[in-house]
Design a protein around this motif. Structure first.
Motif, PDB file in Angstrom:
ATOM      1  N   LYS A  80       0.704  10.166   8.882  1.00 35.18           N
ATOM      2  CA  LYS A  80       0.343  11.305   9.721  1.00 35.18           C
ATOM      3  C   LYS A  80       0.987  11.236  11.101  1.00 35.18           C
ATOM      4  N   ASP A  81       0.495  10.349  11.960  1.00 35.10           N
ATOM      5  CA  ASP A  81       0.931  10.315  13.358  1.00 35.10           C
ATOM      6  C   ASP A  81       1.915   9.197  13.681  1.00 35.10           C
ATOM      7  N   ASP A  82       1.816   8.087  12.982  1.00 34.38           N
ATOM      8  CA  ASP A  82       2.574   6.914  13.381  1.00 34.38           C
ATOM      9  C   ASP A  82       4.015   6.936  12.878  1.00 34.38           C
ATOM     10  N   VAL A  83       4.866   6.161  13.583  1.00 35.42           N
ATOM     11  CA  VAL A  83       6.225   5.876  13.128  1.00 35.42           C
ATOM     12  C   VAL A  83       6.241   4.488  12.499  1.00 35.42           C
ATOM     13  N   GLY A  84       5.783   3.489  13.239  1.00 33.53           N
ATOM     14  CA  GLY A  84       5.650   2.133  12.721  1.00 33.53           C
ATOM     15  C   GLY A  84       4.412   1.485  13.306  1.00 33.53           C
ATOM     16  N   ALA A  85       3.777   0.599  12.549  1.00 34.32           N
ATOM     17  CA  ALA A  85       2.540  -0.016  13.027  1.00 34.32           C
ATOM     18  C   ALA A  85       2.212  -1.243  12.203  1.00 34.32           C
ATOM     19  N   SER A  86       1.316  -2.069  12.745  1.00 32.92           N
ATOM     20  CA  SER A  86       0.765  -3.190  11.986  1.00 32.92           C
ATOM     21  C   SER A  86      -0.726  -3.259  12.242  1.00 32.92           C
ATOM     22  N   ALA A  87      -1.455  -3.812  11.268  1.00 31.71           N
ATOM     23  CA  ALA A  87      -2.902  -3.966  11.357  1.00 31.71           C
ATOM     24  C   ALA A  87      -3.271  -5.327  10.791  1.00 31.71           C
ATOM     25  N   ALA A  88      -4.266  -5.949  11.385  1.00 34.23           N
ATOM     26  CA  ALA A  88      -4.674  -7.279  10.939  1.00 34.23           C
ATOM     27  C   ALA A  88      -6.171  -7.462  11.124  1.00 34.23           C
ATOM     28  N   VAL A  89      -6.740  -8.291  10.259  1.00 37.31           N
ATOM     29  CA  VAL A  89      -8.154  -8.650  10.338  1.00 37.31           C
ATOM     30  C   VAL A  89      -8.265 -10.160  10.171  1.00 37.31           C
ATOM     31  N   CYS A  90      -9.010 -10.786  11.054  1.00 36.11           N
ATOM     32  CA  CYS A  90      -9.356 -12.198  10.907  1.00 36.11           C
ATOM     33  C   CYS A  90     -10.855 -12.307  10.700  1.00 36.11           C
ATOM     34  N   LEU A  91     -11.258 -13.116   9.752  1.00 43.79           N
ATOM     35  CA  LEU A  91     -12.665 -13.350   9.447  1.00 43.79           C
ATOM     36  C   LEU A  91     -12.888 -14.853   9.402  1.00 43.79           C
ATOM     37  N   VAL A 130      -7.352 -12.392   6.880  1.00 43.93           N
ATOM     38  CA  VAL A 130      -7.658 -11.796   5.576  1.00 43.93           C
ATOM     39  C   VAL A 130      -6.881 -10.504   5.359  1.00 43.93           C
ATOM     40  N   VAL A 131      -6.345  -9.938   6.435  1.00 42.96           N
ATOM     41  CA  VAL A 131      -5.476  -8.759   6.367  1.00 42.96           C
ATOM     42  C   VAL A 131      -4.322  -8.957   7.336  1.00 42.96           C
ATOM     43  N   ASP A 132      -3.106  -8.745   6.863  1.00 40.44           N
ATOM     44  CA  ASP A 132      -1.911  -8.790   7.702  1.00 40.44           C
ATOM     45  C   ASP A 132      -0.919  -7.795   7.110  1.00 40.44           C
ATOM     46  N   LEU A 133      -0.945  -6.567   7.632  1.00 41.95           N
ATOM     47  CA  LEU A 133      -0.191  -5.469   7.044  1.00 41.95           C
ATOM     48  C   LEU A 133       0.726  -4.808   8.064  1.00 41.95           C
ATOM     49  N   TRP A 134       1.830  -4.256   7.574  1.00 42.81           N
ATOM     50  CA  TRP A 134       2.748  -3.518   8.440  1.00 42.81           C
ATOM     51  C   TRP A 134       3.500  -2.491   7.609  1.00 42.81           C
ATOM     52  N   GLY A 135       4.059  -1.513   8.315  1.00 43.24           N
ATOM     53  CA  GLY A 135       4.819  -0.493   7.618  1.00 43.24           C
ATOM     54  C   GLY A 135       5.476   0.470   8.579  1.00 43.24           C
ATOM     55  N   GLY A 136       6.314   1.347   8.028  1.00 43.43           N
ATOM     56  CA  GLY A 136       6.978   2.342   8.843  1.00 43.43           C
ATOM     57  C   GLY A 136       8.274   1.844   9.442  1.00 43.43           C
ATOM     58  N   TYR A 137       8.583   2.378  10.639  1.00 46.70           N
ATOM     59  CA  TYR A 137       9.894   2.152  11.247  1.00 46.70           C
ATOM     60  C   TYR A 137       9.763   1.664  12.687  1.00 46.70           C
ATOM     61  N   ALA A 138      10.753   0.877  13.105  1.00 48.00           N
ATOM     62  CA  ALA A 138      10.750   0.304  14.443  1.00 48.00           C
ATOM     63  C   ALA A 138      11.452   1.195  15.463  1.00 48.00           C
ATOM     64  N   PRO A 197     -18.591 -10.972  17.325  1.00 50.30           N
ATOM     65  CA  PRO A 197     -19.004 -12.371  17.143  1.00 50.30           C
ATOM     66  C   PRO A 197     -20.123 -12.537  16.124  1.00 50.30           C
ATOM     67  N   GLY A 198     -20.932 -11.490  15.915  1.00 52.42           N
ATOM     68  CA  GLY A 198     -21.985 -11.584  14.908  1.00 52.42           C
ATOM     69  C   GLY A 198     -21.418 -11.697  13.501  1.00 52.42           C
ATOM     70  N   SER A 199     -20.346 -10.985  13.245  1.00 56.21           N
ATOM     71  CA  SER A 199     -19.684 -11.019  11.939  1.00 56.21           C
ATOM     72  C   SER A 199     -18.522 -12.003  11.902  1.00 56.21           C
ATOM     73  N   ARG A 200     -18.181 -12.584  13.059  1.00 57.52           N
ATOM     74  CA  ARG A 200     -17.025 -13.477  13.189  1.00 57.52           C
ATOM     75  C   ARG A 200     -15.743 -12.782  12.733  1.00 57.52           C
ATOM     76  N   MET A 201     -15.622 -11.514  13.103  1.00 54.15           N
ATOM     77  CA  MET A 201     -14.468 -10.725  12.691  1.00 54.15           C
ATOM     78  C   MET A 201     -13.724 -10.164  13.895  1.00 54.15           C
ATOM     79  N   THR A 202     -12.402 -10.168  13.804  1.00 53.18           N
ATOM     80  CA  THR A 202     -11.545  -9.537  14.808  1.00 53.18           C
ATOM     81  C   THR A 202     -10.562  -8.617  14.093  1.00 53.18           C
ATOM     82  N   VAL A 203     -10.393  -7.409  14.636  1.00 56.51           N
ATOM     83  CA  VAL A 203      -9.510  -6.404  14.049  1.00 56.51           C
ATOM     84  C   VAL A 203      -8.512  -5.958  15.109  1.00 56.51           C
ATOM     85  N   ALA A 204      -7.225  -5.909  14.748  1.00 56.38           N
ATOM     86  CA  ALA A 204      -6.196  -5.484  15.687  1.00 56.38           C
ATOM     87  C   ALA A 204      -5.283  -4.444  15.059  1.00 56.38           C
TER      88      ALA A 204
END
Length: 371
Positions: free
Chosen positions: A25-36, A41-49, A335-342
């Motif tokens: 939809k809106d993005d050209v390139g991006a990455s997303a990650a989740v640490c638990l 547990v998630v390390d994803l990327w796609g699109g264009y630089a 911190p309650g779930s010990r999760m970080t999302v970026a």
């Protein structure tokens, strides 16, 4: 469907779907990650630089994350506090004697970290090039009187936050904030995040792309908080072309000039969500993490023009903490779930013209994985 690469535990498939949706939809390139629990547990990327969509966004693509850098700078201060080298309740002048000038002898370290020090701007800072003069900026801040009685009000310290915290770190350690972060945080964790980017990494950088219909003259005021509010700028207007310049990459402006990807942002901040360690590496004690989510100030922020809860270095939102950057990048820790999302991206969105929920869509998709 946009081609998404990387790793994603099956229960977090909603994150993959959310990233594919924003890239479609809106993005050209991006990455997303989740640490638990301190593990990726998630390390994803796609699109264009690039805006021409001719260069693929790769696993090691870097991008300027603007004020998401503040999360990294705050962590450095909390590490020093946990080691007993920095007292968050001590006057800044205990470490930086010149700072006591102009009625600032009672400004505490926690005031600086919580945007309540009364120094949201540096008087006379009208050109971006002046931000590259560390000694000039910090000397100016040391000489300046606070705009309000420190601790009694908050006003987002968009640029000054990094110089204030960074100079405290420099006085304590003899190292710049970027050097301290590299040696004490990034290197032990193996995190690909940089405050002061060396030329060897230039080929990996995805330039920021101005919001639709705007040019690289598009300028930041105060970089927006998560709800998008901001005020008119009273100092140097930072344009997209400044943030994409070689001088900006090399500079250490620890409030805004960090370069990384979602993997590195999530990994570093997961240390705080996971009681001081990530990937088997301990950077601080469980108790040393607590200032990241313990409220220092609650009330209307004079700069952002919105009610805010500030901790020692972070915005607090319910049971979570973190902060985002001009254009759309975001990191949230629970911190309650010990999760970080970026989430980081190169396509900027101007929230005055267009709603931007991209980062929060990634965050909410991550919570689906916890259910």
């Amino acid at each position: 469907m946009t081609d998404i690469k990387g790793i994603c535990e099956p229960r977090f498939d909603a994150v993959r779907e959310a990233l594919a949706m924003v890239l479609g939809k809106d993005d050209v390139g991006a990455s997303a990650a989740v640490c638990l629990d301190g593990e990726q547990v998630v390390d994803l990327w796609g699109g264009y630089a690039d805006a021409d969509r001719s260069v693929r966004w790769e696993r090691d693509t870097l991008v300027g994350v603007n004020s998401t850098t503040k999360n990294m700078t705050a962590l450095c201060a909390l590490i020093l506090a946990d080691r007993g080298e920095l007292d968050l309740s001590a006057p800044v002048a205990a470490y930086w004697p010149e700072f006591a000038a102009a009625g600032k002898e009672n400004v505490l370290v926690r005031h600086v970290l919580s945007h309540t020090a009364g120094l949201p701007d540096l008087a006379g800072l009208t050109a971006v090039e002046k931000l590259y003069d560390w000694e000039g900026v910090t000397a100016g801040l040391a000489a300046q009187a606070p705009a309000w009685e420190p601790g009694t009000a908050a006003g987002y310290h968009a640029l000054t936050f990094g110089f204030l915290v960074g100079e405290i770190v420099r006085r304590l350690t003899g190292r710049s904030l970027g050097e301290f972060f590299a040696e004490e945080v990034a290197e032990p964790l193996g995190a690909d995040f940089h405050i002061g980017l060396s030329s060897e990494h230039d080929h990996r950088v995805a330039p920021l792309i101005p919001p639709p219909s705007l040019t690289d003259e598009y300028a930041a005021s105060a970089p927006p908080g998560p709800d998008g509010t901001r005020r008119e700028n009273t100092g140097a207007a930072i344009r997209v072309r400044d943030a994409n310049s070689t001088a900006w990459r090399r500079a250490q402006i620890p409030a805004v000039s960090g370069f990384g990807n979602a993997r590195s942002v999530a990994l570093v901040q997961s240390v705080l969500a996971n009681r001081g360690s990530a990937g088997g590496v301990r950077l601080l004690s469980p108790r040393g993490c607590e200032p990241a989510w313990q409220e220092v100030f609650r009330g209307d922020d004079r700069v952002l023009g919105t009610p805010m809860s500030w901790t020692a270095g972070f915005g607090r939102f319910g049971s979570t903490f973190g902060w985002g950057g001009w254009g759309g990048s975001l990191v949230v820790s629970d911190p309650g779930s010990r999760m970080t999302v970026a989430y980081v991206m190169n396509q900027m969105i101007d929230r005055d013209r267009q709603e931007d929920n991209r980062g929060m869509e990634i965050v909410m998709a991550a919570y689906d994985g916890l259910r």
